[in-house]
Design an enzyme around this catalytic site. Structure first.
Site, PDB file in Angstrom:
ATOM      1  CB  SER A  35       2.533   6.849   4.872  1.00 11.46           C
ATOM      2  OG  SER A  35       1.458   6.510   5.684  1.00 11.46           O
ATOM      3  CD  GLU A  40      -2.813  10.448  19.590  1.00 13.86           C
ATOM      4  OE1 GLU A  40      -2.506   9.746  18.596  1.00 13.86           O
ATOM      5  OE2 GLU A  40      -2.546  10.125  20.754  1.00 13.86           O
ATOM      6  CB  SER A  53      -2.566   8.118  15.124  1.00 10.98           C
ATOM      7  OG  SER A  53      -3.198   9.392  15.064  1.00 10.98           O
ATOM      8  CD  GLN A  92      -2.555   1.229   2.682  1.00 16.41           C
ATOM      9  OE1 GLN A  92      -3.648   0.699   2.614  1.00 16.41           O
ATOM     10  NE2 GLN A  92      -2.093   1.767   3.799  1.00 16.41           N
ATOM     11  N   GLY A  93       0.761   2.049  -1.052  1.00 18.94           N
ATOM     12  CA  GLY A  93       1.545   3.279  -1.147  1.00 18.94           C
ATOM     13  C   GLY A  93       0.737   4.510  -0.797  1.00 18.94           C
ATOM     14  CD  GLU A 150     -10.741  -5.326   7.504  1.00 25.06           C
ATOM     15  OE1 GLU A 150     -10.574  -5.901   8.579  1.00 25.06           O
ATOM     16  OE2 GLU A 150     -11.255  -5.888   6.518  1.00 25.06           O
TER      17      GLU A 150
END
Lengths: 400, 343
Positions: A129, A387, A385, A126-127, A244
């Site tokens: 980030s 947060e 994340s 998976q590209g 998911e």
């Protein structure tokens, strides 16, 4: 209200268990129990065993090889796999890019890629980030410029899981820099053998090479590898990330870890008593188990509601699955670390573990525990994340 | 596997919630507290009219697990307002004892007046020295002709002052901490030899210390086996803990909702405070605890009918522990303390 599973559901659970007992290769099973990493070949072999049974992509639509299960069956399947344990296998093909292709891809893409994904013919990574685009994913800079019937891609991706094994990468690329950042992104499928791609592994704190940097230098990608429409990639990415709900909490994984904690703590002596008999330790285990029970019920609420939901309307409880699931996974890794105690300290490389040439340092089950603990730190970061999850809940559910 | 309410249960939920919304704001609560009994007799009558005092339904009346779902619905709604009336004492505790162990004659005598709001009950199980040990019973029951004579002190009797009848645990045999030898006896609130010292509790309810001095109990007022009541006391304590879990969830939900409203309206530093990320995240932490608690309240409710005692008790202890911790959770920045370190 009724907690009981139906007879059919019980029978299904038994069928899954029997299949796992019969078909999980013993060596792979042993490694997973010991929290060790699998090789590429082991993972591919397992994916093919699942596919032969028709269970590689059960959540897909039936016409593409799905099993046509109820949400409860999906939950049972996921839980049994995680508890066996057959956990944490990369599902970039089956769970991430597969659904994007059958939902937004064209006929040629479906016909070519979907059967290959189901049978693990291609390893996907998976590209998403980039060095400058983490939580703020939409600010990504990797450029794709149309040149005839190709896109020319330049830029850099990072934290790409197991890219060193990958045949293909699905990438978010910027096709239009002149508009609001979310509106100029496209979803491209790129052959990892394309000239101009460089993969550089990154060693992590657990000693392994799970993630990579990928550099794209004038990589030419056929325009037919664009999924859906140009500049609509952000919508597809959001679809992918929201896909998911039945396993993201990893309830089965945490259950299995707690069983392992208890099993190992019964083997460890602390002075006159076994660790498992120590009141302070028991209370710690119970505290995590109770949290996990609550999460399991929350997960079941989401699962049973899923079949009744209006399209696009999610159960608010589903929002907490990732957040609480991460917390509990990390707590179980922490407990395992505590069970091992001082013999978490020696670092044994994966090659040495693999070769089995050297005798173990300390208990033979100790070596992989600390790396697994370090590795578990990622779960509160990846896939949005903690947060970011909280920002999403605050906005979407609490209306703040 | 089904987390939905039945049609009847949904109607029950709607009607209790409407009553609470219309008649049990915080100002109402303050006013009811100043009434002579320390709660509202008028509300008690309303509960009877709505049929809440006839709950929990028996299995024969279409209830599940002894009406655990209905109890959850009512307690959750009552938790939103923290009602003052002796619903928990009368219906969950004392009536729970009756449902499990009373004779048909006792049920015929007591259930109708309770359901109609004409009779309030209390359950005197604790004693000054017993802390959490339900088997620690020193109050004695001596054989007295065909009946019994009770003497001793019961403590922290929830709504003991308002009760027309009190179910008292007393020892008929064995040492003061033996499991065997405990009986349950029905005594009138104004029985000769019974003294009540009522007081307010921290949450504005009422409780009483009760002294018994040769209080006579007729044979008809002995509930079940006079030496084998402990399993029923445990059973009812479990059901009561489940009911309190639901009440707590109702209370959390209301507090969360009030907090959210405030975050969206209160202005400081020239903006609504809900725009600040620190406060957003704390509101999310509360939301997570609320949903986890809601799950556990549902879980104990569904486990109420579980025949395996160990499994049932484990479920209830887990729910009680989880909800108790959630009630005190401040922020997930104290994550480690709430999970592992504090344990």
């Amino acid at each position: 209200m009724d907690l009981a599973f139906t007879n059919e559901e019980h029978a299904f659970r038994e069928e899954v268990r029997q299949f796992l007992r019969d078909r999980v290769p013993p060596e792979m099973h042993r490694k997973l129990i010991e929290s060790r990493n699998l090789s590429r070949d082991e993972m591919v072999a397992w994916a093919r065993i699942l596919n032969k049974k028709g269970w590689a992509v059960p959540h897909w639509p039936k016409e593409h090889g799905g099993a046509g299960w109820t949400p409860v069956q999906h939950y049972i399947f996921g839980e049994e796999l995680q508890m066996y344990p057959v956990r944490d296998l990369p599902d970039f093909g089956t769970s991430l890019v597969g659904p994007v292709i059958y939902t937004f891809g064209n006929e040629a893409q479906k016909k070519y890629f979907l059967p290959r994904i189901a049978n693990a013919e291609d390893w996907w990574c998976q590209g998403f980030s980039e060095p400058g685009a983490g939580s703020d994913l939409a600010s990504l800079q990797t450029r794709a410029v149309r040149d005839g019937d190709h896109y020319v891609v330049n830029g850099q991706k990072i934290w790409t899981t197991l890219a060193q094994y990958a045949d293909w990468i699905f990438c978010l690329v910027r096709t239009n820099p002149g508009v609001k950042k979310q509106l100029g992104i496209s979803f491209l499928l790129i052959d990892m053998k394309s000239p101009g791609i460089t993969v550089r592994p990154i060693q992590l704190i657990d000693g392994g090479y799970e993630v990579n940097e990928i550099f794209f230098d004038d990589v030419r990608v056929p325009a037919e590898n664009l999924v859906g429409e140009e500049d609509k990639g952000w919508d597809y990415a959001k679809f992918l990330l929201g896909n998911e709900r039945f396993s993201i909490a990893s309830v089965g994984t945490s259950k299995e870890r707690i069983l392992r904690v208890k099993e190992l703590a019964a083997k460890c002596r602390v002075g006159e008593e076994r660790l498992i008999d120590r009141a302070t330790f028991r209370e710690k285990v119970a505290a995590v188990e109770i949290q996990l029970k609550a999460l399991e019920v929350t997960q079941l609420r989401v699962v049973t509601n899923a079949s009744k939901e209006q399209k696009g309307r999610q159960d608010p409880a589903s929002a907490i699955l990732k957040l609480k699931g991460s917390e509990i996974q990390q707590a179980t890794a922490d407990l395992l670390l505590e069970v091992v105690g001082p013999y978490t300290l020696p670092y044994v490389s994966e090659e040495d573990l693999e070769s089995g040439n050297e005798p173990p340092i300390g208990p033979d089950w100790a070596a992989a525990i600390a790396p697994a603990y370090f590795n578990a730190r990622k779960v509160s970061i990846y896939g949005g994340s903690d947060e970011i999850q909280k920002n999403i809940i605050a906005k979407a559910i609490l209306g703040l | 596997m089904d987390f939905d309410l039945s049609e009847e249960q949904r109607l029950l939920k709607d009607s209790v919630e409407r009553l609470i919304l219309e008649r049990y704001g915080f100002d109402h609560r303050r006013k009811y507290q100043t009434e002579e009994a320390g709660f509202s007799e008028a509300m008690w009558a309303r509960y009877a009219e709505l049929g809440l005092l006839g709950l929990p339904f028996s299995q024969a009346h279409g209830g599940f697990g002894g009406g655990a779902v209905e109890t959850m619905i009512v307690m959750e709604a009552f938790g939103q307002a923290l009602i003052l009336e002796p619903y928990f004492a009368t219906v969950v505790l004392a009536r729970g004892i009756l449902r499990h162990r009373a004779s048909e004659a006792q049920k015929a005598e007591l259930i109708p007046p309770i359901a109609e709001g004409r009779m309030k009950l209390a359950f005197a199980y604790a004693e000054p020295q017993s802390r959490y040990d339900l088997f620690d019973v020193q109050t004695g029951a001596e054989k007295d002709g065909d009946g019994w004579m009770l003497s001793g002190t019961k403590g922290l009797v929830l709504h003991g002052e308002a009760a027309d009848r009190i179910v008292v645990s007393a020892r008929t045999a064995g040492g003061s901490r033996d499991n065997n030898g405990i009986g349950l006896f029905l005594v009138a609130g104004d029985a000769p030899g019974l003294r009540r010292r009522g007081y307010p509790t921290q949450d504005g309810l009422r409780a009483a210390e009760i002294t018994l001095e040769n209080v006579r109990v007729e044979p008809a007022d002995v509930i079940g086996d006079p030496a084998g009541a402990l399993p029923i006391i445990f059973r009812v304590a479990d059901e009561a803990a489940g009911a309190l879990c639901a009440e707590a969830v109702g209370c959390f939900a209301e507090m969360h909702s009030i907090t959210l409203k405030y975050l969206k309206t209160r202005e400081q530093f020239g903006t609504i405070i809900g725009s600040f990320q620190v406060l957003q995240h704390r509101a999310v932490d509360m939301f997570v605890e609320l949903e986890q608690s809601r799950s556990m309240a549902m879980y104990v409710t569904m486990m109420a009918g579980e025949g395996n005692t160990t499994e049932r008790e484990r479920a209830i202890s887990a729910a009680k522990a989880q909800i108790g911790q959630s009630a005190k959770a401040r922020s997930a920045s104290s994550r480690s303390s709430s999970m592992v370190a504090s344990a």
